[in-house]
Scaffold this motif. Structure first.
Motif, short mmCIF file in Angstrom:
data_model
loop_
_atom_site.label_atom_id
_atom_site.label_comp_id
_atom_site.label_asym_id
_atom_site.label_seq_id
_atom_site.Cartn_x
_atom_site.Cartn_y
_atom_site.Cartn_z
N LEU A 29 0.82 -1.22 0.00
CA LEU A 29 0.00 0.00 0.00
C LEU A 29 0.85 1.27 0.00
N ASN A 30 2.12 1.19 0.37
CA ASN A 30 2.97 2.38 0.36
C ASN A 30 3.06 2.96 -1.04
N GLN A 31 2.70 4.26 -1.16
CA GLN A 31 2.78 5.00 -2.42
C GLN A 31 2.05 4.28 -3.55
N ASN A 32 0.98 3.57 -3.19
CA ASN A 32 0.15 2.89 -4.19
C ASN A 32 -0.91 3.88 -4.66
N LEU A 33 -0.51 4.73 -5.59
CA LEU A 33 -1.37 5.83 -6.02
C LEU A 33 -2.58 5.32 -6.79
N ASP A 34 -2.43 4.28 -7.59
CA ASP A 34 -3.57 3.77 -8.35
C ASP A 34 -4.66 3.27 -7.40
N PHE A 35 -4.23 2.59 -6.35
CA PHE A 35 -5.18 2.04 -5.40
C PHE A 35 -5.97 3.17 -4.71
N ILE A 36 -5.28 4.19 -4.22
CA ILE A 36 -5.97 5.26 -3.47
C ILE A 36 -6.80 6.12 -4.41
N ASP A 37 -6.30 6.33 -5.66
CA ASP A 37 -7.10 7.12 -6.61
C ASP A 37 -8.36 6.37 -6.99
N HIS A 38 -8.27 5.02 -7.08
CA HIS A 38 -9.46 4.24 -7.41
C HIS A 38 -10.49 4.33 -6.28
N GLU A 63 -14.00 19.23 -2.98
CA GLU A 63 -13.15 18.17 -3.48
C GLU A 63 -13.07 17.06 -2.45
N GLY A 64 -13.21 15.80 -2.93
CA GLY A 64 -13.09 14.66 -2.04
C GLY A 64 -11.69 14.09 -2.04
N THR A 65 -11.27 13.54 -0.92
CA THR A 65 -9.93 12.97 -0.79
C THR A 65 -10.01 11.65 -0.05
N ALA A 66 -8.98 10.82 -0.27
CA ALA A 66 -8.87 9.54 0.42
C ALA A 66 -7.40 9.33 0.76
N THR A 67 -7.15 8.62 1.87
CA THR A 67 -5.78 8.44 2.34
C THR A 67 -5.68 7.13 3.10
N LEU A 68 -4.50 6.47 2.96
CA LEU A 68 -4.16 5.33 3.80
C LEU A 68 -2.97 5.73 4.68
N PHE A 69 -3.07 5.43 5.98
CA PHE A 69 -2.03 5.77 6.95
C PHE A 69 -1.35 4.49 7.44
N LEU A 70 -0.05 4.57 7.59
CA LEU A 70 0.69 3.59 8.36
C LEU A 70 0.98 4.25 9.71
N ASP A 88 0.45 6.95 11.95
CA ASP A 88 -0.10 8.29 11.71
C ASP A 88 0.53 8.97 10.50
N VAL A 89 1.23 8.17 9.61
CA VAL A 89 1.92 8.74 8.45
C VAL A 89 1.14 8.41 7.19
N ARG A 90 0.93 9.43 6.36
CA ARG A 90 0.26 9.21 5.08
C ARG A 90 1.23 8.51 4.13
N ILE A 91 0.89 7.26 3.80
CA ILE A 91 1.77 6.51 2.89
C ILE A 91 1.24 6.53 1.47
N THR A 92 -0.04 6.83 1.30
CA THR A 92 -0.60 7.05 -0.04
C THR A 92 -1.84 7.91 0.11
N THR A 93 -1.96 8.94 -0.71
CA THR A 93 -3.06 9.89 -0.58
C THR A 93 -3.19 10.68 -1.86
N ASN A 94 -4.36 11.26 -2.05
CA ASN A 94 -4.52 12.22 -3.13
C ASN A 94 -4.73 13.64 -2.59
N VAL A 95 -4.48 13.83 -1.27
CA VAL A 95 -4.45 15.18 -0.69
C VAL A 95 -3.19 15.87 -1.18
N ARG A 96 -3.32 17.09 -1.64
CA ARG A 96 -2.19 17.82 -2.22
C ARG A 96 -1.51 18.67 -1.14
N LEU A 97 -0.16 18.51 -1.06
CA LEU A 97 0.62 19.40 -0.21
C LEU A 97 0.84 20.72 -0.93
N PHE A 98 1.18 20.62 -2.19
CA PHE A 98 1.22 21.76 -3.08
C PHE A 98 0.36 21.41 -4.29
#
Length: 679
Positions: free
Chosen positions: A208-217, A233-240, A242-252
């Motif tokens: 699941l780490n940096q699995n962008l296809d999975f979280i975007d799906h 805008e909707g967002t989804a995230t998986l945490f390991l 308390d760390v975001r390991i894959t997300t579509n939330v934008r930092l920039f």
């Protein structure tokens, strides 16, 4: 005649009527708006929470479905004849596993061919083995693996583990700088031969780490295009943890917030307490309506979190806009209702105001003011007519009372003038009588004393002269004593003379001259120069008087010298003697000059100023109490006055004031010594 009409009458009635008319609008409507605003806000928040709860359920459903697909896919490959044939016939097993892995969409798929698979599996995977090797696992499990364990299973995945930790607002403190652990969906399935005996263990996993296809799906399933209104805008995230390991939330704009961490509050609620978070939360750089749910591994330990949420700001602006529109609607309704209410109330308080203004005009002296005819034909119109009739009656009675009052005032004024004239004459006569009686009594007493004292004085003076003549040169040893006797005899003669001078003013009055007060002060200073020379007294002159005064020169000098000597004696250690002259004019047109003698001594004790000009009152050990008494008599003889007080400029000392007239009153008789008028 003024009417006792309260000025606030019409205003009070108007305010009460307006309050009665506007009370429902100003109180009930705002309370209703407030209640609706609170209700809508609470309801709106509940709707948003309900929405994000359903979104979390959809995301969790897809996550569980993926978990099941990993398990079922791995089980299908483990039970396939193609894999068994490749294993038994020596075919290309690696190609077969690679094709199956790609078909299932897994990150790794490998066989553990050993009699004891526990020896060839990482420690974190061993607890996932089924109780018996031939028993297939029902589904995949969530596993948290270390970097070394991933290296043993799938070393090609190591680059996806190095996630730099990004400093995040409100996150819990953490000394680490890189997240190198892995969160994996792992399935373990035994591979059985034709007889049902285990040949190997098939291990399949999805990193699941940096699995962008999975979280975007997941995000597309939960928030398809157009699912959120108002541009949210909707967002989804998986945490390991308390760390975001894959997300579509934008930092920039183009960089995902991988490596950022959840806030300490959310971490405490979800990972520590195991609860689901359904509320607002600050996500990276904005507020989101958020849902966090813990992810459990096979042992029931919380190893991460699943998050979905959407931007709150568009909904917040929409809510504010709805409240604003609602407020405007209510304001419009209130304005229209207030307009009709005020117009209705005005029809009542306007006649009252008109009557009040009429009463106020009458009270201000406009007796002819009347209400007049009112448009209203109700009780207020009748009341206005009665008020006009009452004002007519009051006007007639007031005119009569005013006429009678003027006549009475005229008679009272005449009698008052007569009484004032009689009273003034009586007071003047009484003062003159009292003064005459005092002078007569003092004159008799002083004449008797003078006669009785003058004879012994003459005898004493004669014997002193006889002693001096008889002794001749032999009197030289007692010359000082004889001189002292002469001085004391002269002093007694002076006291008697002063008594006679006050008791018989007509015999001692001098002729009046028009004197320059400033020059007279200069001349008097010359006469006391020998006394000033023996002291450390500084004389300050402020002589501004231009009016000449009518007075007898020797008598005025006697008054000034007496005041100067008193001031000098009040400053034995030295000080400042200030002489001030100035012009004065009173309200009756009388003019003159004022002399002030100011010293810097101790000043007058309380109660002394009232008794200072009484005969025989003195504050000196060797004084006789006649100097100021005689000086006052001399000044009053010419219409002037004297006063004493402490200085009012904040400094210590006393000030004696002598007020003299330019045209003095004439003395009571003619000076019999030279035949000229006494002043």
């Amino acid at each position: 005649m003024k009417l006792p009409t309260p000025r606030w009458l019409a205003t009070s009635v108007r305010n009460k009527l307006l309050a009665m008319a506007l009370l429902p609008l100003l109180v009930v409507f705002p309370l209703l708006v407030l209640a609706i605003a609170v209700w809508s806000s609470v309801t709106y928040d509940r709707l948003l929470i309900t929405k994000v709860r359903s979104d979390l359920a959809v995301a969790r459903g897809y996550f569980d479905q993926t978990l099941a697909e990993v398990g079922s896919g791995t089980r299908g490959v483990a039970r396939s004849q193609r894999l068994l044939q490749a294993m038994t016939t020596g075919g290309n097993l690696a190609a077969r596993l690679a094709a199956d892995r790609q078909e299932l969409g897994l990150d790794f798929l490998l066989l553990v061919q050993h009699d004891d698979p526990r020896a060839n599996l990482p420690a974190s995977v061993v607890p996932l083995l089924p109780p018996a090797a031939q028993t297939p696992a029902r589904s995949a499990q969530i596993v948290r693996l270390s970097r070394d364990e991933i290296a043993a299973l799938a070393p090609q995945l190591l680059p996806r583990l190095n996630i730099p930790l990004v400093a995040t607002r409100n996150a819990a403190p953490d000394a680490r700088h890189v997240e190198d652990r892995a969160l994996v969906l792992l399935a373990l399935q035994p591979v059985l031969d034709a007889a049902g005996q285990p040949l190997a263990l098939l291990v399949g996993g999805l990193l699941l780490n940096q699995n962008l296809d999975f979280i975007d799906h997941i995000n597309r399933i939960v928030y398809p295009e157009g699912a959120l209104p108002f541009g949210s805008e909707g967002t989804a995230t998986l945490f390991l943890d308390d760390v975001r390991i894959t997300t579509n939330v934008r930092l920039f704009q183009d960089q995902r917030a991988i490596g950022t961490r959840v806030s300490q509050t959310v971490r405490e609620r979800v990972l520590t307490q195991g609860q689901t978070w359904l509320d607002r939360a600050f996500v990276v750089n904005d507020w989101y309506v958020s849902a966090y749910e813990p992810l459990l591994d096979a042992a029931g330990q919380r190893v991460g979190m699943l998050y979905v949420g959407f931007l709150e700001s568009p909904f917040r602006w929409v809510r504010h806009a709805m409240l604003a529109v609602m407020g405007l609607i209510f304001l419009g309704v209130m304005a229209v209702s207030a307009l009709f209410s005020v117009r209705w109330a005005r029809s009542i308080f306007r006649p009252v105001e008109q009557m009040n203004r009429t009463m106020q005009r009458v009270e201000d002296g406009e007796a002819a003011a009347r209400v007049g005819q009112l448009p209203a034909r109700d009780e207020l119109g009748a009341l206005a007519g009665h008020l006009d009739q009452l004002l007519d009656v009051i006007d007639d009675k007031t005119t009569a009372l005013r006429r009678w009052g003027e006549e009475l005032d005229h008679k009272v004024a005449e009698r008052t003038r007569e009484l004032e004239a009689s009273n003034a004459s009586l007071q003047l006569a009484q003062q003159q009588l009292v003064k005459s009686e005092k002078l007569a009594a003092i004159g008799q007493l002083t004449a008797s004393i003078a006669h009785e004292i003058n004879n012994p004085i003459a005898v004493m003076q004669g014997n002193l002269d006889l002693i001096r003549d008889t002794l001749g040169a032999h009197a030289q040893p007692v010359k000082a004593e004889l001189k002292l006797l002469d001085e004391q005899v002269e002093r007694m003669r002076l006291i008697v003379t002063q008594l006679l001078q006050y008791a018989r003013p007509t015999e001692y009055a001098g002729y009046v001259e028009t004197l320059d007060l400033n020059q007279t002060v200069h001349d008097s200073l010359v006469l006391v120069a020998h006394l000033l020379a023996q002291t450390r007294i500084e004389v300050v002159r402020d002589l501004q008087a231009t009016q000449r005064v009518g007075f007898n020169r020797p008598e005025l000098q006697q008054v000034i010298i007496n005041l100067l000597i008193n001031a000098i004696q009040a400053m034995p250690q030295g000080g400042t003697l200030r002489l001030v002259t100035q012009d004065w004019t009173d309200e009756h047109g009388e003019r003159g000059a004022l002399l002030q003698v100011q010293d810097s001594g101790p000043g007058l004790a309380p109660g002394v100023a009232e008794r200072l000009f009484r005969p025989f009152f003195t504050t000196k050990n060797d004084g006789n109490g006649l100097g100021l008494w005689i000086s006052l008599g001399l000044v009053e003889r010419y219409g002037g006055g004297m006063a004493a007080a402490n200085r009012a400029d904040g400094q210590s000392g006393a000030v004696f004031s002598v007020r003299l007239l330019t045209e003095p009153q004439a003395p009571e008789a003619v000076n019999t010594r030279d035949g000229r008028p006494g002043g």
